[in-house]
Scaffold this active site. Structure first.
Site, PDB file in Angstrom:
ATOM      1  CB  ILE A  12      26.209  44.614  44.122  1.00 40.42           C
ATOM      2  CG1 ILE A  12      25.229  43.740  44.503  1.00 40.42           C
ATOM      3  CG2 ILE A  12      26.663  44.502  42.500  1.00 40.42           C
ATOM      4  CD1 ILE A  12      24.142  43.371  43.982  1.00 40.42           C
ATOM      5  N   GLY A  30      33.423  46.900  46.499  1.00 41.70           N
ATOM      6  CA  GLY A  30      34.903  46.551  47.106  1.00 41.70           C
ATOM      7  C   GLY A  30      35.923  47.097  46.252  1.00 41.70           C
ATOM      8  CB  SER A  31      39.330  48.009  47.496  1.00 42.28           C
ATOM      9  OG  SER A  31      39.661  46.631  48.114  1.00 42.28           O
ATOM     10  CB  CYS A  60      34.554  44.941  43.333  1.00 42.42           C
ATOM     11  SG  CYS A  60      33.116  44.290  42.777  1.00 42.42           S
ATOM     12  NE  ARG A 100      41.040  49.383  51.541  1.00 41.61           N
ATOM     13  CZ  ARG A 100      41.549  50.090  52.775  1.00 41.61           C
ATOM     14  NH1 ARG A 100      42.846  50.260  52.891  1.00 41.61           N
ATOM     15  NH2 ARG A 100      40.635  50.613  53.562  1.00 41.61           N
ATOM     16  NE  ARG A 124      32.000  36.725  46.535  1.00 41.94           N
ATOM     17  CZ  ARG A 124      31.815  38.158  46.254  1.00 41.94           C
ATOM     18  NH1 ARG A 124      31.983  38.731  45.067  1.00 41.94           N
ATOM     19  NH2 ARG A 124      31.033  38.708  47.201  1.00 41.94           N
TER      20      ARG A 124
END
Ligand code: RVP
Length: 497
Positions: A313, A316-317, A319, A382, A418
């Site tokens: 959680i 992510g690049s 996020c 990515r 999501r």
């Protein structure tokens, strides 16, 4: 009182691997990266295994059919993004399942009434010099002829010359019929010295082209993953809102595995979705769930019937969930916690539930660390977004080629399901950004470099399989000073030529 987790939340860049004994057998050519995708009784084989431990992220800017085909051909698997209408997602799945190595659906088609000018315009658009001439100009119309650059002379033919006056007509073509194998098609190509063999169905409709060069490219893909009917494997993302309509459509389209896609998967919505799927289909439909970052989240989803569990959680690049909502956990720590829970669950139940490390993998060595920490496979966005095969635009910005890459929680993707927390309220803030990533060329070339690094690192650790690595890796935390020591330092770097 709130629970304080004493362990610091850490990420991959804070660890290194300490080499183990490298035996003489431990060479890259002996390394197998085969890995289970779905749950199975310990000691048995999973219903789906991948030949490389990579899956592509469930994102609009990553997992379209073109990338899915290329990744499956190279041993991994894509989850076609779910933030689109059900019919178009099912169509993408169908496109992957219909792919037959070497059999290409014609993307350049015209009718006999079109002109040489139309041929040249299409050539500029697609770059393909072989044009299928069908009655209605569609890829699957009745085949009436073929145009290649050998059929016209630009110096002599007028631009308004009709195709019917210069195409190679159907009765002069050598064609194959649907049902031929690739090697049979190739034999015809060789026997008749052809460059292209049109394949037609029993009604004379164009189905595919087989090009001379593609036969070799098939042989170059020994890692290809396919279902028993020889079709490429493909997955698809689903959400906890419209699953009762979406899942049947995807199953009908031939999807091999599903994954509930959510930034925070430790929810009753996911449990309900899993239970509905298992009630309807039993184990015929395989479905992963997530994302979670601790033991409790893993156990909840495993017990609800998840075939694999996704971990991560906020790493992510693209996020910004951690900044926006203050939830998440360092990816390495989350993975270690979940891997421990997975092993305990196996010891207790005899069932092995694979886990996927999702997001935040930056360097290739992070991938080995994630596998060593217990991940069975890795989800990346990515990494794949940079390749030719990703569905986004390639642009030149300040003399550098880049590709677009945006998060599912960005305004651009509008994948609010999501991030949905239930109820009727709509989402009011973004959890992702819209960005560029450096363009990196073909997937195949990049995978070759990444996989050879992974195999080399595994050999240094004395491991020739992923389970070997998981059991025997020696992992150490590093101080920030030793991270500096790990790069080039105290030298004046020469400019790259
Ligand atoms: P990365 O590989 O670091 O680019 O991360 C990709 C992952 O980031 C996805 O698989 C997903 O879990 C997560 N993601 C996707 N969109 C967003 C967002 O908008 N916040 N996050």
């Amino acid at each position: 009182m709130a629970v304080y987790v004493e362990e610091v939340s850490r990420t991959f860049g804070e660890y290194l691997l300490i080499p183990g004994l490298t035996t003489k057998q431990c060479v890259p050519s002996n390394v197998s990266l085969r890995t289970p995708l779905v749950k199975h009784a310990a000691g048995t084989q999973a219903a789906i295994e991948l030949n490389i431990p990579f899956v592509s992220a469930i994102m609009q800017s990553v997992s379209g059919p073109e990338l899915a085909i290329e990744l499956a051909r190279n041993g991994g698997l894509s989850f076609i993004f779910g933030s689109q209408p059900i019919a178009s997602q099912a169509e993408m799945v169908r496109k992957v399942k219909k792919f037959k190595a070497g059999f290409v659906t014609s993307d350049s088609n015209l009718t006999p009434e079109h002109t040489l000018d139309d041929v040249l315009r299409l050539l500029r658009q697609t770059g393909h010099s072989t044009i299928g001439i069908t009655d209605d100009g569609t890829p699957n119309g009745h085949l009436l002829g073929l145009v290649t650059s050998r059929d016209y002379r630009l110096s002599r033919d007028p631009l308004d010359k009709k195709i019917k006056d210069f195409m190679t007509p159907f009765d002069k073509l050598i064609v194959g019929e649907v049902g031929l194998t690739l090697s049979e098609a190739n034999q015809i190509i060789w026997d008749h010295k052809l460059n292209t063999l049109p394949i037609i169905d029993k009604d004379g409709r164009l189905a595919y082209f087989v090009f001379r060069k593609d036969y070799d490219s098939h042989k170059e893909n020994p890692n290809e993953v396919s279902s028993p009917d020889k079709k490429l494997l493909v997955g698809a993302g689903i959400n906890t809102r419209d699953y009762q309509e979406r899942v049947p459509a995807l199953v009908e389209a031939g999807v091999d595995v599903l994954c509930i896609d959510s930034s925070d998967g430790y929810s009753e919505w996911q449990c309900e979705t899993l239970q509905w799927i298992k009630q309807q289909y039993g184990d015929k439909v395989l479905v992963g769930a997530g994302n979670v970052v601790d033991k409790e989240g893993f156990l909840y989803l495993a017990e609800a019937g998840a075939d694999f569990v996704k971990v991560g959680i906020g790493g992510g690049s693209i996020c910004i969930t951690r900044e926006q909502k203050g939830i998440g956990r360092g990816q390495a720590t989350a993975l270690q916690d979940v891997a421990r829970a997975r092993d305990e669950y196996q010891a207790r139940t005899g069932i092995y539930v694979p886990i996927c490390s999702d997001g935040g993998l930056v360097h290739d060595y992070h991938m080995v660390l994630a596998l060593a920490m217990g991940a069975d496979f890795l989800m990346m966005g990515r990494y794949f977004a940079r390749f030719d095969e990703s569905p986004t635009k390639k642009l030149c910005i300040k003399n550098n080629y880049v590709k677009e890459y945006w998060g599912e929680g960005s305004n651009r993707a509008q994948n609010w399901q999501r991030y949905d927390m239930g109820g009727t309220e709509s989402l009011k803030f973004e959890e992702g950004v819209d960005s560029y990533v450096p363009y990196a060329g073909k997937m195949k070339d990049n995978l070759a470099a990444t996989l050879s690094k992974i195999k080399a690192t595994m050999c240094s650790c004395g491991a020739v399989t992923i389970p070997d690595l998981q059991q025997n890796a020696k992992i150490t935390l590093v101080s920030s000073t030793s991270i500096v020591e790990g790069g080039a330092h105290d030298v004046i770097l020469k400019e790259k030529g």
